[in-house]
Design a protein around this motif. Sequence first.
Motif, PDB file in Angstrom:
ATOM      1  N   HIS A 195       0.798  -1.226   0.000  1.00  0.00           N
ATOM      2  CA  HIS A 195       0.000   0.000   0.000  1.00  0.00           C
ATOM      3  C   HIS A 195       0.829   1.273   0.000  1.00  0.00           C
ATOM      4  O   HIS A 195       0.502   2.246   0.691  1.00  0.00           O
ATOM      5  N   LYS A 200      -1.969   2.852  -2.966  1.00  0.00           N
ATOM      6  CA  LYS A 200      -2.622   3.427  -1.794  1.00  0.00           C
ATOM      7  C   LYS A 200      -3.727   4.385  -2.212  1.00  0.00           C
ATOM      8  O   LYS A 200      -4.813   4.401  -1.625  1.00  0.00           O
ATOM      9  N   SER A 202      -5.428   4.308  -4.890  1.00  0.00           N
ATOM     10  CA  SER A 202      -6.495   3.656  -5.659  1.00  0.00           C
ATOM     11  C   SER A 202      -7.298   2.639  -4.848  1.00  0.00           C
ATOM     12  O   SER A 202      -8.176   1.972  -5.374  1.00  0.00           O
ATOM     13  N   THR A 203      -6.990   2.515  -3.551  1.00  0.00           N
ATOM     14  CA  THR A 203      -7.716   1.564  -2.710  1.00  0.00           C
ATOM     15  C   THR A 203      -8.312   2.280  -1.505  1.00  0.00           C
ATOM     16  O   THR A 203      -7.810   3.308  -1.063  1.00  0.00           O
ATOM     17  N   SER A 204      -9.375   1.702  -0.969  1.00  0.00           N
ATOM     18  CA  SER A 204     -10.024   2.274   0.214  1.00  0.00           C
ATOM     19  C   SER A 204      -9.343   1.747   1.475  1.00  0.00           C
ATOM     20  O   SER A 204      -8.635   0.738   1.461  1.00  0.00           O
ATOM     21  N   LYS A 205      -9.583   2.446   2.583  1.00  0.00           N
ATOM     22  CA  LYS A 205      -9.057   1.987   3.875  1.00  0.00           C
ATOM     23  C   LYS A 205      -9.577   0.589   4.180  1.00  0.00           C
ATOM     24  O   LYS A 205      -8.850  -0.260   4.706  1.00  0.00           O
ATOM     25  N   ARG A 206     -10.820   0.330   3.836  1.00  0.00           N
ATOM     26  CA  ARG A 206     -11.441  -0.972   4.053  1.00  0.00           C
ATOM     27  C   ARG A 206     -10.652  -2.080   3.351  1.00  0.00           C
ATOM     28  O   ARG A 206     -10.352  -3.128   3.942  1.00  0.00           O
ATOM     29  N   VAL A 207     -10.286  -1.857   2.100  1.00  0.00           N
ATOM     30  CA  VAL A 207      -9.531  -2.842   1.330  1.00  0.00           C
ATOM     31  C   VAL A 207      -8.138  -3.012   1.919  1.00  0.00           C
ATOM     32  O   VAL A 207      -7.654  -4.142   2.109  1.00  0.00           O
ATOM     33  N   ARG A 208      -7.479  -1.905   2.215  1.00  0.00           N
ATOM     34  CA  ARG A 208      -6.106  -1.982   2.727  1.00  0.00           C
ATOM     35  C   ARG A 208      -6.036  -2.711   4.061  1.00  0.00           C
ATOM     36  O   ARG A 208      -5.139  -3.537   4.284  1.00  0.00           O
ATOM     37  N   TRP A 238     -13.537  -2.986  10.186  1.00  0.00           N
ATOM     38  CA  TRP A 238     -13.373  -2.073   9.049  1.00  0.00           C
ATOM     39  C   TRP A 238     -14.431  -2.314   7.971  1.00  0.00           C
ATOM     40  O   TRP A 238     -14.281  -1.863   6.847  1.00  0.00           O
TER      41      TRP A 238
END
Length: 266
Positions: A195, A200, A202-208, A238
């Motif tokens: 990430h 980083k 291109s992704t949501s906090k949920r995904v990370r 999350w």
Amino acid sequence: MKSEQIKEITDRAAEQLVAALQAGHSEPLTVYLKAIGRFHRYSLHNVLLIASQKPNASYVAGFRTWNDLGRLVKKGEKGIMILAPILRRKSQNDDEEREEISRPIAGFRAAFVFDISQTDGMELPQIGVVAGDPSEYADRLRRFASAQGIAIEYSEEIAPARGTSYGGRIAILPRQSAAEEFSTLAHELAHELLHRGERKASTSKRVRETEAEATAFVVCQAIGLETGSAASDYIQLWNGDVQVLTESLAYIRQAASQILGALTDG
């Protein structure tokens, strides 16, 4: 450990995690969420007031809330002053639903809260923890981080987070058990591996967070640590779910393979 073995371990661990997520919230997570719900969200002004009076405060609540959570404010502790809104009484013509939505504020009054460090009593509910002895794998994980150019430090200031990654640097909360610290470091290393840079953004906090915790779960499972409901509870905190997990599986396998390869090569 060969790549085929790592893939087999990853797939088996992922299947266990999918089953746990499909089973829904565990009892520890349910209790945890209820307890955390007792802590109010404070305005920026009150956050500044709290920080100016007790810079190291982590969880603050009123006297009665602490009692409800099984903790008592220590004798002689000084309260932290905040400003609490005074709500106007609803008129007899106001229905209850409308009053809940837009009850007007008449002013503010001084109120007092206390930090958890000012209390004694029952431990706050925690989501599932990782147990066991990582043994020599803990040192190998640190060497892997160093080989990636990632510095590791300890910091009380990140509480209540157990770990935080900053891009080339990881901070770990002190005084975790050996197993918890290993899991935390594996989680933050997954962030470092997956990430940074364009992904980083291109992704949501949920995904990370789903990817990082699933990676830590795979690594912990592979070296024999007891994970219980820790990973699925964290992911659900999350709002992560089976769909997010399965869509991210390639990235989870990528990070887990890098880490496990270094751990098993010694």
